[in-house]
Design a protein around this motif. Sequence first.
Motif, mmCIF file in Angstrom:
data_model
loop_
_atom_site.group_PDB
_atom_site.id
_atom_site.type_symbol
_atom_site.label_atom_id
_atom_site.label_comp_id
_atom_site.label_asym_id
_atom_site.label_seq_id
_atom_site.Cartn_x
_atom_site.Cartn_y
_atom_site.Cartn_z
ATOM 1 N N ALA A 37 37.661 18.031 54.004
ATOM 2 C CA ALA A 37 37.504 16.702 54.560
ATOM 3 C C ALA A 37 36.462 16.673 55.593
ATOM 4 O O ALA A 37 35.666 15.685 55.542
ATOM 5 N N ALA A 56 30.551 6.394 54.592
ATOM 6 C CA ALA A 56 31.368 5.523 53.701
ATOM 7 C C ALA A 56 32.764 5.873 54.004
ATOM 8 O O ALA A 56 32.937 6.980 54.453
ATOM 9 N N SER A 57 33.492 4.869 53.180
ATOM 10 C CA SER A 57 35.002 5.277 53.383
ATOM 11 C C SER A 57 35.401 6.670 52.889
ATOM 12 O O SER A 57 35.062 6.951 51.839
ATOM 13 N N GLY A 58 36.246 7.508 53.650
ATOM 14 C CA GLY A 58 36.627 8.770 53.038
ATOM 15 C C GLY A 58 35.933 9.817 53.409
ATOM 16 O O GLY A 58 36.036 10.961 52.559
ATOM 17 N N CYS A 59 34.681 9.533 54.011
ATOM 18 C CA CYS A 59 33.605 10.830 54.068
ATOM 19 C C CYS A 59 34.103 11.847 55.334
ATOM 20 O O CYS A 59 33.559 12.755 55.468
ATOM 21 N N LYS A 61 35.177 10.873 58.614
ATOM 22 C CA LYS A 61 35.076 10.426 59.984
ATOM 23 C C LYS A 61 36.201 10.561 60.969
ATOM 24 O O LYS A 61 35.929 11.395 61.947
ATOM 25 N N THR A 62 37.162 10.049 60.469
ATOM 26 C CA THR A 62 38.596 10.044 61.248
ATOM 27 C C THR A 62 38.967 11.293 61.444
ATOM 28 O O THR A 62 39.300 11.676 62.385
ATOM 29 N N THR A 63 38.777 12.383 60.433
ATOM 30 C CA THR A 63 39.437 13.561 60.551
ATOM 31 C C THR A 63 38.263 14.315 61.538
ATOM 32 O O THR A 63 39.159 14.937 62.399
ATOM 33 N N GLN A 101 42.457 4.055 64.400
ATOM 34 C CA GLN A 101 42.025 3.087 63.515
ATOM 35 C C GLN A 101 43.262 2.128 63.107
ATOM 36 O O GLN A 101 42.961 0.876 62.868
ATOM 37 N N GLU A 178 36.446 3.010 64.495
ATOM 38 C CA GLU A 178 36.465 1.644 64.016
ATOM 39 C C GLU A 178 36.941 0.473 65.068
ATOM 40 O O GLU A 178 37.692 -0.118 64.800
HETATM 41 N N1 ATP Z 1 46.479 14.658 56.024
HETATM 42 C C1 ATP Z 1 45.739 14.682 55.122
HETATM 43 N N2 ATP Z 1 46.022 15.487 53.802
HETATM 44 C C2 ATP Z 1 45.184 15.530 52.663
HETATM 45 N N3 ATP Z 1 43.835 14.894 52.793
HETATM 46 C C3 ATP Z 1 43.375 13.901 53.938
HETATM 47 C C4 ATP Z 1 44.344 13.905 55.000
HETATM 48 N N4 ATP Z 1 43.758 12.944 55.779
HETATM 49 C C5 ATP Z 1 42.642 12.880 55.253
HETATM 50 N N5 ATP Z 1 42.391 13.214 54.264
HETATM 51 C C6 ATP Z 1 41.309 13.148 53.208
HETATM 52 O O1 ATP Z 1 40.226 13.416 53.743
HETATM 53 C C7 ATP Z 1 39.113 12.429 53.529
HETATM 54 C C8 ATP Z 1 38.428 12.230 54.806
HETATM 55 O O2 ATP Z 1 39.456 11.247 55.376
HETATM 56 P P1 ATP Z 1 39.133 10.454 56.657
HETATM 57 O O3 ATP Z 1 40.461 9.683 57.150
HETATM 58 O O4 ATP Z 1 38.404 11.329 57.493
HETATM 59 O O5 ATP Z 1 38.062 9.364 56.185
HETATM 60 P P2 ATP Z 1 37.274 8.110 56.847
HETATM 61 O O6 ATP Z 1 35.743 8.796 56.859
HETATM 62 O O7 ATP Z 1 37.788 8.180 58.236
HETATM 63 O O8 ATP Z 1 37.335 6.992 55.973
HETATM 64 P P3 ATP Z 1 37.769 5.327 56.346
HETATM 65 O O9 ATP Z 1 36.330 4.756 56.535
HETATM 66 O O10 ATP Z 1 38.098 4.827 54.973
HETATM 67 O O11 ATP Z 1 38.884 5.360 57.689
HETATM 68 C C9 ATP Z 1 39.679 11.677 52.645
HETATM 69 O O12 ATP Z 1 39.328 11.854 51.277
HETATM 70 C C10 ATP Z 1 41.156 11.740 53.057
HETATM 71 O O13 ATP Z 1 41.811 11.432 51.525
#
Ligand code: ATP
Lengths: 379, 304
Positions: A37, A56-59, A61-63, A101, A178
Amino acid sequence: MTTSGGALVKAAPWNDPNARPYVQVDRITKSFGEFKAVDDVSLKIYKGEIFCLLGASGCGKTTLLRMLGGFETPSSGKIFIDGEDMTGVPPYERPVNMMFQSYALFPHMNVEQNVAFGLKQDGVAKSEIQDRVATMLGLVKLGDFAKRKPHQLSGGQRQRVALARSLVKRPKLLLLDEPLGALDKKLREHTQFELISLQDKLGVTFVVVTHDQEEAMTLASRIGVMNQGEIVQAGTPSEIYEFPSSKFVADFVGSVNMFEGKLIEDEPEYVRIGSDELGATIYVSHGISAPPEATVWAAVRPEKIFMSTAAPEGTDNVVRGAVQDIAYLGDLSIYLVKLPTGKVVRVTQPNTSRHAEAITWDQQVYLSWDATSPVVVTR
Amino acid sequence: MNTAGYMRRFGVTGRGLVVVLPYLWLLLFFVVPFVIVLKISFSDIDLAIPPYKPLLEWVGKNSLAIKLDFNNYAFLFTDRLYINAFLNSIKVAFISTVLCILIGYPMAYGIARAKPATRNLLLLLVILPFWTSLLLRVYAWIGLLKANGVINNVLIWLGVIQDPLTMLYTPFAMYIGIVYSYLPFFILPLYANLEKMDWQLLEAAEDLGCKPWQAFYKITLPLSRNGMLAGSMLVFIPAVGEFVIPALLGGPNALMIGRVLWDEFFSNRAWPVASAVAILLLILLVPFMMWYQSVQARESAGAR
Ligand SMILES: Nc1ncnc2c1ncn2[C@@H]1O[C@H](COP(=O)(O)OP(=O)(O)OP(=O)(O)O)[C@@H](O)[C@H]1O
Ligand SMILES: [Mg+2]
C-alpha cells in the motif's frame, strides 16, 4: 487555478541541506499481504509546513498518514518526529493529532464533549477547556450546534467537528485526512484560509491528505504526489505545476496537452522535438537529459497556448486546427481544437473583454506557444 | 363472489392475518393461562380435583356471588419462607448476572474483535450447547462436580488435594450451573451490539491521549451499555424463577422461589398459594421486563 502556495514558509528549508526536518519518513513500506500500500517512501517535512499528500483514490495516502499517527506499523523503514524514532511509540504518546477520513466522532457525546475530549484527557483546567472549545467551535462556525449529537448533524458539520476536535489540542503535528471534502466551495475556501492563518498563528506543522489538486495548490507549502504507494514527486505547488517530472504528475496536477515525439536536436541550450501526433516540431528553450532517439513527451498547459486567426511567425510551436467545442466557464473559456492529425488540443483563454471578437465553432485557428512553455518528460 | 371477496368483506386481509396471528398466539399461550392462574390465586383451597373451590357460586335463584380470597397473598407475607425465597432468588439471579457480565463481556468483546472467519467459529461454539437439552448438560455438571467426579479425580491424581472437595449441592455448584446455562444469552445480545461498533473510535480516543484501557472505559463501555443491559435482563429475569438448576445442583438448602412454587404445587397441593406465588413473581419481574423492552427499542432505533 491558483498556483500560489498557501502556507508561506519563508525560508524554504527544503532547499537547505543543513535544515533539520521536523518529520522524517525514512524508506517506509507497508504491505498488506502481497500488496504494497505504501512502497519505499522517504519524505522530509519541516516545521511550519503544510505538506499535502495528493493522489488518486487507493494510492496509499491514508495508510501513510496512519503510520505517522501510529495506527499502523510500518513493514519496514522508520519515522522520526522531532528527531525521535517513533518505532513502537503508541498514538497516545505521539505529539500528533489526526483527523480521520471517516471523522470517528464519538456518537454518545455531543459536539462540545467531542471537542473537549482530548483536553479533558490531558487534564486541562475546566475554564480553559470551555474557552478553547468555544473559540474552536466559533472558528468552524458550529457555535449553535454545541449541544447536538453527531447523528443530528449534516456531513459537512460532522467534518467540521472532527476538524475542531483535532485542532483544539494544538498539537505540534496535525494529520488531516481529507479535511474539507464534504464542505461546499465557499466554506471550503474559507476553511482553507482559516487553516493557513491558524498554521501561521500556532506554528503547527500540517500533513494534509487530499485528492483535490486545487485544494493542494491552495493549502500546501509543498505537495507530495503519490501514485500506487510511491511518492512520484515532491515540491512546491508551482514546481509541481510548472516542472512536473513525469507524465503522471503533469497529467494529474492540472490539465495538460501531452505530445509524444522524438528528440531531433539535442543541445545544451535547447531541444527540438518532432511529434507526429502534433504534426509539427516543438522547440524548447532549455536542455534536457535524455538519450538520443528516446521517446519523450512535451507537456503544454492549456493556458499557455495562444490562439489566433492570423498565422503567427515561425514554424516551430505552431499548428493549425479547427475549433471543435467551446465551454464557457465565466472567467475563462475552454476550447477544444482538433488538429489535422486527429489530436484534440485543449486551450483556455481568459474572457478579458465582454465582447471579444468571438472565435466560434468550426473556425480555423492557429495555436502557438512560447519556447519556455513546454515541459519535456521522459517517463 | 369468491372466498377472498367474502373474506375481504368481513375485514379479513392477508396483512390483517399477519398482524393478528402473534396476538392470537399471545392470547392462547399467555393471557388465558395467566387468567387461569390469577383466578386460582384468589380461590380457596379444597380437597378435591382440582384442589380449589370455584370463584363463582350461585346463591339463591338469580344471584351469582364472586368470592375472592386474598388470604393466599396475605399468607405469603406472614410466613418468612416466601419472603426469604424471593429475596434469595433475587440475590442468586443478581450474582449470576454479575458473573455473566464479568465472564461474558471479555468473550463477546473477543468474538467481536476476531477476524470474520474465526468470529463465526467462536459464535458457533457459544451456540453449540443449545444443541443438547439443558437437563443433559446440567446432569453432565453433576458428573463433573460430584465427590468422585472428573474434577476431584483429576485434582487428586495431580496431587493438588488429598480428599475430594465438596462441590456438588453447594451454592458454588448452583452458580456454575446458572452462569454456564445463561452465559450465551448474555453474550449474544452484547456481541450483536459490539459487532456494530466502529473501532476507529478507539483509534480516535487514543489519538486524543487515551491509553487503551481508558479508551475502553470512555468509549466502548458506554457505547455497549444497551447490549450489556439487554444481556443482563435475559439472564436476570429467567434466573429469578429458575428451578431445575438449583434443584439438581444446589442441594436441599437452595431456597429459591421456583423451588417453593414446585413444593406448594406438587407436594402440598396448595394450588391457590402456588398461584399467588407465581403472580407475585410476575409482578416483581414486570419492571425488569419493561426496562428490557425500552432498552431493546432504543437499541433498534439506533440512538445511543
Ligand atoms: N487493512 C488493510 N488491509 C488490506 N488492504 C488495505 C488495508 N488498508 C488499506 N488497504 C489497501 O491499501 C491501498 C491504499 O489504501 P489507502 O486507504 O491508503 O488509500 P487512500 O489513498 O487513502 O485512498 P482514498 O483517497 O480513497 O482514501 C488500497 O488499495 C487499500 O485497498
Ligand atoms: Mg484515504
